[in-house]
Design a protein around this motif. Structure first.
Motif, PDB file in Angstrom:
ATOM      1  N   ARG A   1     -21.427  28.910 -53.481  1.00 35.45           N
ATOM      2  CA  ARG A   1     -20.938  29.146 -52.119  1.00 35.45           C
ATOM      3  C   ARG A   1     -22.123  29.072 -51.145  1.00 35.45           C
ATOM      4  O   ARG A   1     -23.128  29.720 -51.317  1.00 35.45           O
ATOM      5  N   GLN A   2     -21.947  28.226 -50.128  1.00 36.97           N
ATOM      6  CA  GLN A   2     -23.012  28.086 -49.126  1.00 36.97           C
ATOM      7  C   GLN A   2     -22.787  29.091 -48.002  1.00 36.97           C
ATOM      8  O   GLN A   2     -21.661  29.296 -47.572  1.00 36.97           O
ATOM      9  N   ASN A   3     -23.878  29.696 -47.552  1.00 30.89           N
ATOM     10  CA  ASN A   3     -23.776  30.722 -46.507  1.00 30.89           C
ATOM     11  C   ASN A   3     -24.077  30.090 -45.163  1.00 30.89           C
ATOM     12  O   ASN A   3     -24.959  29.322 -45.030  1.00 30.89           O
TER      13      ASN A   3
ATOM     14  N   ASP B   1     -29.524  20.620 -51.098  1.00 27.46           N
ATOM     15  CA  ASP B   1     -30.127  20.916 -49.802  1.00 27.46           C
ATOM     16  C   ASP B   1     -31.590  21.295 -50.014  1.00 27.46           C
ATOM     17  O   ASP B   1     -31.924  22.452 -50.174  1.00 27.46           O
ATOM     18  N   ASN B   2     -32.433  20.318 -50.058  1.00 28.83           N
ATOM     19  CA  ASN B   2     -33.868  20.573 -50.188  1.00 28.83           C
ATOM     20  C   ASN B   2     -34.566  20.069 -48.943  1.00 28.83           C
ATOM     21  O   ASN B   2     -35.481  19.269 -48.993  1.00 28.83           O
ATOM     22  N   ASN B   3     -34.116  20.535 -47.774  1.00 29.93           N
ATOM     23  CA  ASN B   3     -34.674  20.040 -46.531  1.00 29.93           C
ATOM     24  C   ASN B   3     -36.144  20.401 -46.376  1.00 29.93           C
ATOM     25  O   ASN B   3     -36.837  19.802 -45.572  1.00 29.93           O
ATOM     26  N   ASN B   4     -36.647  21.329 -47.179  1.00 35.46           N
ATOM     27  CA  ASN B   4     -38.061  21.666 -47.080  1.00 35.46           C
ATOM     28  C   ASN B   4     -38.935  20.650 -47.805  1.00 35.46           C
ATOM     29  O   ASN B   4     -40.143  20.767 -47.790  1.00 35.46           O
ATOM     30  N   LYS B   5     -38.345  19.618 -48.405  1.00 38.79           N
ATOM     31  CA  LYS B   5     -39.131  18.540 -49.014  1.00 38.79           C
ATOM     32  C   LYS B   5     -39.930  17.786 -47.958  1.00 38.79           C
ATOM     33  O   LYS B   5     -40.913  17.147 -48.246  1.00 38.79           O
ATOM     34  N   ASP B   6     -39.475  17.832 -46.712  1.00 37.93           N
ATOM     35  CA  ASP B   6     -40.096  17.060 -45.644  1.00 37.93           C
ATOM     36  C   ASP B   6     -41.274  17.774 -45.000  1.00 37.93           C
ATOM     37  O   ASP B   6     -41.779  17.324 -43.986  1.00 37.93           O
ATOM     38  N   ASN B   7     -41.711  18.862 -45.571  1.00 40.68           N
ATOM     39  CA  ASN B   7     -42.849  19.607 -45.045  1.00 40.68           C
ATOM     40  C   ASN B   7     -44.077  18.696 -45.030  1.00 40.68           C
ATOM     41  O   ASN B   7     -44.553  18.267 -46.057  1.00 40.68           O
ATOM     42  N   LYS B   8     -44.582  18.387 -43.838  1.00 45.65           N
ATOM     43  CA  LYS B   8     -45.699  17.451 -43.717  1.00 45.65           C
ATOM     44  C   LYS B   8     -47.050  18.136 -43.913  1.00 45.65           C
ATOM     45  O   LYS B   8     -48.060  17.481 -44.064  1.00 45.65           O
ATOM     46  N   ASP B   9     -47.081  19.463 -43.903  1.00 42.33           N
ATOM     47  CA  ASP B   9     -48.348  20.183 -43.996  1.00 42.33           C
ATOM     48  C   ASP B   9     -48.970  20.085 -45.377  1.00 42.33           C
ATOM     49  O   ASP B   9     -50.171  20.151 -45.525  1.00 42.33           O
ATOM     50  N   SER B  10     -48.152  19.931 -46.404  1.00 41.01           N
ATOM     51  CA  SER B  10     -48.693  19.976 -47.753  1.00 41.01           C
ATOM     52  C   SER B  10     -47.728  19.340 -48.721  1.00 41.01           C
ATOM     53  O   SER B  10     -46.519  19.453 -48.577  1.00 41.01           O
TER      54      SER B  10
ATOM     55  N   THR C   1     -30.228  39.083 -48.152  1.00 35.12           N
ATOM     56  CA  THR C   1     -28.843  39.378 -47.777  1.00 35.12           C
ATOM     57  C   THR C   1     -28.071  38.104 -47.462  1.00 35.12           C
ATOM     58  O   THR C   1     -26.869  38.153 -47.249  1.00 35.12           O
ATOM     59  N   GLU C   2     -28.748  36.942 -47.463  1.00 32.55           N
ATOM     60  CA  GLU C   2     -28.093  35.665 -47.152  1.00 32.55           C
ATOM     61  C   GLU C   2     -27.408  35.050 -48.373  1.00 32.55           C
ATOM     62  O   GLU C   2     -26.669  34.089 -48.231  1.00 32.55           O
ATOM     63  N   GLY C   3     -27.682  35.563 -49.578  1.00 25.75           N
ATOM     64  CA  GLY C   3     -26.990  35.087 -50.774  1.00 25.75           C
ATOM     65  C   GLY C   3     -27.794  34.090 -51.587  1.00 25.75           C
ATOM     66  O   GLY C   3     -28.825  33.574 -51.161  1.00 25.75           O
ATOM     67  N   ASP C   4     -27.285  33.816 -52.801  1.00 23.39           N
ATOM     68  CA  ASP C   4     -27.995  32.990 -53.781  1.00 23.39           C
ATOM     69  C   ASP C   4     -28.259  31.568 -53.289  1.00 23.39           C
ATOM     70  O   ASP C   4     -29.329  31.019 -53.525  1.00 23.39           O
ATOM     71  N   TYR C   5     -27.265  30.948 -52.638  1.00 22.99           N
ATOM     72  CA  TYR C   5     -27.458  29.561 -52.209  1.00 22.99           C
ATOM     73  C   TYR C   5     -28.625  29.464 -51.232  1.00 22.99           C
ATOM     74  O   TYR C   5     -29.529  28.638 -51.409  1.00 22.99           O
ATOM     75  N   ALA C   6     -28.636  30.304 -50.227  1.00 22.69           N
ATOM     76  CA  ALA C   6     -29.733  30.290 -49.249  1.00 22.69           C
ATOM     77  C   ALA C   6     -31.060  30.601 -49.918  1.00 22.69           C
ATOM     78  O   ALA C   6     -32.090  29.989 -49.601  1.00 22.69           O
ATOM     79  N   ASP C   7     -31.050  31.536 -50.856  1.00 20.92           N
ATOM     80  CA  ASP C   7     -32.303  31.949 -51.496  1.00 20.92           C
ATOM     81  C   ASP C   7     -32.892  30.845 -52.371  1.00 20.92           C
ATOM     82  O   ASP C   7     -34.105  30.808 -52.583  1.00 20.92           O
ATOM     83  N   HIS C   8     -32.044  29.948 -52.870  1.00 24.67           N
ATOM     84  CA  HIS C   8     -32.526  28.851 -53.718  1.00 24.67           C
ATOM     85  C   HIS C   8     -32.730  27.557 -52.926  1.00 24.67           C
ATOM     86  O   HIS C   8     -33.126  26.545 -53.496  1.00 24.67           O
ATOM     87  N   THR C   9     -32.464  27.585 -51.610  1.00 26.47           N
ATOM     88  CA  THR C   9     -32.653  26.391 -50.767  1.00 26.47           C
ATOM     89  C   THR C   9     -33.574  26.742 -49.605  1.00 26.47           C
ATOM     90  O   THR C   9     -34.786  26.714 -49.752  1.00 26.47           O
ATOM     91  N   ARG C  10     -33.009  27.148 -48.483  1.00 31.02           N
ATOM     92  CA  ARG C  10     -33.854  27.329 -47.291  1.00 31.02           C
ATOM     93  C   ARG C  10     -34.844  28.482 -47.410  1.00 31.02           C
ATOM     94  O   ARG C  10     -35.877  28.476 -46.748  1.00 31.02           O
ATOM     95  N   ASN C  11     -34.579  29.470 -48.261  1.00 28.83           N
ATOM     96  CA  ASN C  11     -35.510  30.593 -48.416  1.00 28.83           C
ATOM     97  C   ASN C  11     -36.481  30.403 -49.575  1.00 28.83           C
ATOM     98  O   ASN C  11     -37.324  31.256 -49.822  1.00 28.83           O
ATOM     99  N   ALA C  12     -36.351  29.294 -50.285  1.00 30.31           N
ATOM    100  CA  ALA C  12     -37.163  29.060 -51.487  1.00 30.31           C
ATOM    101  C   ALA C  12     -38.566  28.578 -51.125  1.00 30.31           C
ATOM    102  O   ALA C  12     -38.762  27.885 -50.131  1.00 30.31           O
TER     103      ALA C  12
END
Length: 140
Positions: free
Chosen positions: A138-140, A1-10, A112-123
């Motif tokens: 485990r995905q949160n 889950d690397n949905n932040n790859k699509d960031n068009k700003d940079s 507090t969202e857990g390791d999966y979130a911290d390494h994907t959407r919060n990264a």
């Protein structure tokens, strides 16, 4: 889950700027600096020394010259040491954006969202986004 790859700003860094999270009351952030060639390792060592001079309050861990855990290539880790240093995130981020060269760097929180979130959407990624080995987490 690397949905932040699509960031068009940079194409230099990727972060869900509008996503907020709550930090755990512990070391708030880890920084992983990746290298996969002898030249990149040298760059990583130079960056590590600059970081140690610029941020003496950070904790630095040894160079890991083989993949470990979710990290697909060699790296070193540094962290923010204590919760109160969470205020330094922007300063550290700006420094790393300016000094990263060709290296891939991951800054992730301990939320507090857990390791999966911290390494994907919060990264927050600087440079090339790497595929972390987190499929079994485990995905949160």
């Amino acid at each position: 889950d690397n949905n932040n790859k699509d960031n068009k700003d940079s194409d230099t860094y990727h972060h869900p700027e509008h996503h907020s999270y709550t930090l755990q009351k512990r070391n708030p952030y880890d920084v992983h600096v990746y290298y996969d060639t002898p030249e990149a390792r040298e760059q990583a060592m130079e960056l590590r020394q600059k970081m140690q001079q610029e941020f003496p309050w950070m904790r630095f861990y040894r160079m890991r010259d083989a993949p470990i855990g979710p990290h697909p290539v060699p790296m070193f880790e540094a962290d923010f040491a204590a919760y109160d240093y969470y205020r330094k995130w922007e300063e550290v981020r700006n420094f790393l954006v300016g000094e990263s060269g060709d290296l891939s760097i991951l800054i992730h929180p301990h939320s507090t969202e857990g390791d999966y979130a911290d390494h994907t959407r919060n990264a927050f990624w600087i440079g090339r986004v790497l595929d972390l080995k987190i499929q079994g987490w485990r995905q949160n």
